[in-house]
Design a protein around this motif. Sequence first.
Motif, PDB file in Angstrom:
ATOM      1  N   LEU A   1      24.854  45.003  36.226  1.00  0.00           N
ATOM      2  CA  LEU A   1      24.447  44.872  37.625  1.00  0.00           C
ATOM      3  C   LEU A   1      25.010  43.609  38.259  1.00  0.00           C
ATOM      4  CD1 LEU A   1      20.707  46.019  37.533  1.00  0.00           C
ATOM      5  CD2 LEU A   1      22.648  47.223  38.546  1.00  0.00           C
ATOM      6  N   CYS A   2      24.955  42.504  37.530  1.00  0.00           N
ATOM      7  CA  CYS A   2      25.490  41.253  38.072  1.00  0.00           C
ATOM      8  C   CYS A   2      27.000  41.333  38.289  1.00  0.00           C
ATOM      9  CB  CYS A   2      25.155  40.091  37.151  1.00  0.00           C
ATOM     10  SG  CYS A   2      23.427  39.616  37.176  1.00  0.00           S
ATOM     11  N   MET A   3      27.697  41.892  37.314  1.00  0.00           N
ATOM     12  CA  MET A   3      29.151  42.021  37.485  1.00  0.00           C
ATOM     13  C   MET A   3      29.482  42.924  38.662  1.00  0.00           C
ATOM     14  SD  MET A   3      30.490  42.179  33.556  1.00  0.00           S
ATOM     15  CE  MET A   3      32.132  42.621  34.021  1.00  0.00           C
ATOM     16  N   SER A   4      28.762  44.018  38.795  1.00  0.00           N
ATOM     17  CA  SER A   4      29.009  44.923  39.913  1.00  0.00           C
ATOM     18  C   SER A   4      28.704  44.250  41.238  1.00  0.00           C
ATOM     19  CB  SER A   4      28.145  46.173  39.775  1.00  0.00           C
ATOM     20  OG  SER A   4      28.440  46.851  38.599  1.00  0.00           O
ATOM     21  N   PHE A   5      27.597  43.521  41.293  1.00  0.00           N
ATOM     22  CA  PHE A   5      27.213  42.844  42.530  1.00  0.00           C
ATOM     23  C   PHE A   5      28.249  41.815  42.941  1.00  0.00           C
ATOM     24  CE2 PHE A   5      25.036  39.197  44.498  1.00  0.00           C
ATOM     25  CZ  PHE A   5      24.632  39.802  45.680  1.00  0.00           C
ATOM     26  N   PHE A   6      28.667  40.966  41.995  1.00  0.00           N
ATOM     27  CA  PHE A   6      29.590  39.900  42.345  1.00  0.00           C
ATOM     28  C   PHE A   6      31.000  40.412  42.613  1.00  0.00           C
ATOM     29  CE2 PHE A   6      26.382  37.427  39.858  1.00  0.00           C
ATOM     30  CZ  PHE A   6      25.787  36.867  40.975  1.00  0.00           C
ATOM     31  N   LEU A   7      31.412  41.461  41.921  1.00  0.00           N
ATOM     32  CA  LEU A   7      32.723  42.040  42.217  1.00  0.00           C
ATOM     33  C   LEU A   7      32.726  42.753  43.569  1.00  0.00           C
ATOM     34  CD1 LEU A   7      33.963  43.462  38.818  1.00  0.00           C
ATOM     35  CD2 LEU A   7      35.019  41.664  40.180  1.00  0.00           C
ATOM     36  N   SER A   8      31.639  43.441  43.891  1.00  0.00           N
ATOM     37  CA  SER A   8      31.613  44.154  45.171  1.00  0.00           C
ATOM     38  C   SER A   8      31.550  43.189  46.351  1.00  0.00           C
ATOM     39  CB  SER A   8      30.424  45.113  45.218  1.00  0.00           C
ATOM     40  OG  SER A   8      29.216  44.400  45.203  1.00  0.00           O
ATOM     41  N   ARG A   9      31.028  42.006  46.154  1.00  0.00           N
ATOM     42  CA  ARG A   9      31.003  41.015  47.230  1.00  0.00           C
ATOM     43  C   ARG A   9      32.390  40.480  47.531  1.00  0.00           C
ATOM     44  NH1 ARG A   9      27.593  36.336  45.886  1.00  0.00           N
ATOM     45  NH2 ARG A   9      28.484  35.588  47.824  1.00  0.00           N
ATOM     46  N   GLN A  10      33.282  40.506  46.565  1.00  0.00           N
ATOM     47  CA  GLN A  10      34.620  39.952  46.739  1.00  0.00           C
ATOM     48  C   GLN A  10      35.607  40.957  47.325  1.00  0.00           C
ATOM     49  OE1 GLN A  10      35.357  36.762  46.266  1.00  0.00           O
ATOM     50  NE2 GLN A  10      33.233  36.411  45.697  1.00  0.00           N
ATOM     51  N   LYS A  11      35.212  42.208  47.466  1.00  0.00           N
ATOM     52  CA  LYS A  11      36.158  43.247  47.884  1.00  0.00           C
ATOM     53  C   LYS A  11      36.702  43.035  49.297  1.00  0.00           C
ATOM     54  CE  LYS A  11      35.338  47.531  47.134  1.00  0.00           C
ATOM     55  NZ  LYS A  11      34.700  48.822  46.954  1.00  0.00           N
ATOM     56  N   SER A  12      35.916  42.518  50.201  1.00  0.00           N
ATOM     57  CA  SER A  12      36.330  42.478  51.600  1.00  0.00           C
ATOM     58  C   SER A  12      37.387  41.417  51.889  1.00  0.00           C
ATOM     59  CB  SER A  12      35.114  42.244  52.490  1.00  0.00           C
ATOM     60  OG  SER A  12      34.535  40.996  52.175  1.00  0.00           O
ATOM     61  N   SER A  13      37.498  40.392  51.069  1.00  0.00           N
ATOM     62  CA  SER A  13      38.408  39.299  51.377  1.00  0.00           C
ATOM     63  C   SER A  13      39.700  39.337  50.566  1.00  0.00           C
ATOM     64  CB  SER A  13      37.693  37.965  51.136  1.00  0.00           C
ATOM     65  OG  SER A  13      37.364  37.849  49.778  1.00  0.00           O
ATOM     66  N   LEU A  14      40.034  40.472  49.979  1.00  0.00           N
ATOM     67  CA  LEU A  14      41.204  40.542  49.115  1.00  0.00           C
ATOM     68  C   LEU A  14      42.219  41.560  49.625  1.00  0.00           C
ATOM     69  CD1 LEU A  14      39.291  40.522  45.739  1.00  0.00           C
ATOM     70  CD2 LEU A  14      40.436  38.604  46.805  1.00  0.00           C
ATOM     71  N   TYR A  15      43.385  41.550  49.021  1.00  0.00           N
ATOM     72  CA  TYR A  15      44.441  42.500  49.366  1.00  0.00           C
ATOM     73  C   TYR A  15      44.041  43.914  48.929  1.00  0.00           C
ATOM     74  CZ  TYR A  15      47.320  38.388  50.099  1.00  0.00           C
ATOM     75  OH  TYR A  15      47.816  37.195  50.562  1.00  0.00           O
ATOM     76  N   PRO A  16      44.602  44.942  49.565  1.00  0.00           N
ATOM     77  CA  PRO A  16      44.237  46.322  49.207  1.00  0.00           C
ATOM     78  C   PRO A  16      44.515  46.680  47.753  1.00  0.00           C
ATOM     79  CG  PRO A  16      45.361  46.286  51.319  1.00  0.00           C
ATOM     80  CD  PRO A  16      45.439  44.893  50.759  1.00  0.00           C
ATOM     81  N   SER A  17      45.612  46.189  47.190  1.00  0.00           N
ATOM     82  CA  SER A  17      45.890  46.510  45.785  1.00  0.00           C
ATOM     83  C   SER A  17      44.854  45.873  44.857  1.00  0.00           C
ATOM     84  CB  SER A  17      47.292  46.030  45.406  1.00  0.00           C
ATOM     85  OG  SER A  17      47.393  44.625  45.566  1.00  0.00           O
ATOM     86  N   THR A  18      44.418  44.673  45.195  1.00  0.00           N
ATOM     87  CA  THR A  18      43.377  44.019  44.405  1.00  0.00           C
ATOM     88  C   THR A  18      42.045  44.733  44.587  1.00  0.00           C
ATOM     89  OG1 THR A  18      44.544  41.938  44.781  1.00  0.00           O
ATOM     90  CG2 THR A  18      42.328  41.793  43.884  1.00  0.00           C
ATOM     91  N   GLN A  19      41.789  45.219  45.794  1.00  0.00           N
ATOM     92  CA  GLN A  19      40.563  45.969  46.050  1.00  0.00           C
ATOM     93  C   GLN A  19      40.520  47.253  45.220  1.00  0.00           C
ATOM     94  OE1 GLN A  19      40.178  46.642  50.231  1.00  0.00           O
ATOM     95  NE2 GLN A  19      39.686  44.507  50.680  1.00  0.00           N
ATOM     96  N   ALA A  20      41.668  47.898  45.046  1.00  0.00           N
ATOM     97  CA  ALA A  20      41.718  49.112  44.230  1.00  0.00           C
ATOM     98  C   ALA A  20      41.417  48.804  42.768  1.00  0.00           C
ATOM     99  CB  ALA A  20      43.095  49.765  44.361  1.00  0.00           C
ATOM    100  N   ILE A  21      41.926  47.681  42.280  1.00  0.00           N
ATOM    101  CA  ILE A  21      41.648  47.282  40.895  1.00  0.00           C
ATOM    102  C   ILE A  21      40.167  46.974  40.730  1.00  0.00           C
ATOM    103  CG2 ILE A  21      42.065  45.483  39.165  1.00  0.00           C
ATOM    104  CD1 ILE A  21      44.944  45.335  40.246  1.00  0.00           C
ATOM    105  N   ILE A  22      39.591  46.293  41.708  1.00  0.00           N
ATOM    106  CA  ILE A  22      38.167  45.972  41.639  1.00  0.00           C
ATOM    107  C   ILE A  22      37.327  47.242  41.702  1.00  0.00           C
ATOM    108  CG2 ILE A  22      36.274  44.880  42.914  1.00  0.00           C
ATOM    109  CD1 ILE A  22      38.132  42.550  43.452  1.00  0.00           C
ATOM    110  N   ALA A  23      37.741  48.214  42.496  1.00  0.00           N
ATOM    111  CA  ALA A  23      37.005  49.486  42.558  1.00  0.00           C
ATOM    112  C   ALA A  23      37.042  50.191  41.203  1.00  0.00           C
ATOM    113  CB  ALA A  23      37.595  50.375  43.642  1.00  0.00           C
ATOM    114  N   ARG A  24      38.195  50.162  40.538  1.00  0.00           N
ATOM    115  CA  ARG A  24      38.277  50.754  39.196  1.00  0.00           C
ATOM    116  C   ARG A  24      37.410  49.996  38.197  1.00  0.00           C
ATOM    117  NH1 ARG A  24      44.233  50.819  37.978  1.00  0.00           N
ATOM    118  NH2 ARG A  24      44.717  50.890  40.164  1.00  0.00           N
ATOM    119  N   LEU A  25      37.427  48.672  38.303  1.00  0.00           N
ATOM    120  CA  LEU A  25      36.578  47.863  37.430  1.00  0.00           C
ATOM    121  C   LEU A  25      35.096  48.169  37.641  1.00  0.00           C
ATOM    122  CD1 LEU A  25      38.181  44.308  37.436  1.00  0.00           C
ATOM    123  CD2 LEU A  25      37.775  45.770  35.476  1.00  0.00           C
ATOM    124  N   LEU A  26      34.694  48.343  38.894  1.00  0.00           N
ATOM    125  CA  LEU A  26      33.302  48.671  39.188  1.00  0.00           C
ATOM    126  C   LEU A  26      32.903  50.002  38.561  1.00  0.00           C
ATOM    127  CD1 LEU A  26      32.956  47.487  42.879  1.00  0.00           C
ATOM    128  CD2 LEU A  26      31.731  46.614  40.899  1.00  0.00           C
TER     129      LEU A  26
END
Length: 121
Positions: free
Chosen positions: A75-100
């Motif tokens: 839950l903590c990893m998901s919460f903190f990763l999802s908070r970072q999604k809006s301020s990153l590049y689209p390719s990084t956002q896709a990686i974070i979505a896969r990580l989530l």
Amino acid sequence: MRFMRIEYTSLATGHSCAQFLLCFWRLLHCGSGLAVGILSSQKESILNLNSYLSIRIAQGIWTVTCAGCDVIIALCMSFFLSRQKSSLYPSTQAIIARLLRLIVGYGALTGAVKICALVNH
């Protein structure tokens, strides 16, 4: 009103609530694991350890706290990763979505396996 705002800010920036919760569960996990070891070493034979109620209770607490720690970490990893999604590049956002998706999937899988182990216990 101001106290609630400070508490929310502390949770969002300082992560003290999540750290305290995880530390508490880990200490409980460690204590119950030690209890299982100590109680097991006091018995003459290791063949029928499940017949002792005190060992079964300690093993149950050990399993529940282990599953709880996995859920808290996911839950903590998901919460903190999802908070970072809006301020990153689209390719990084896709990686974070896969990580989530991986984090939630594996967190649910390990929780389910540990619950099955507890029920089977």
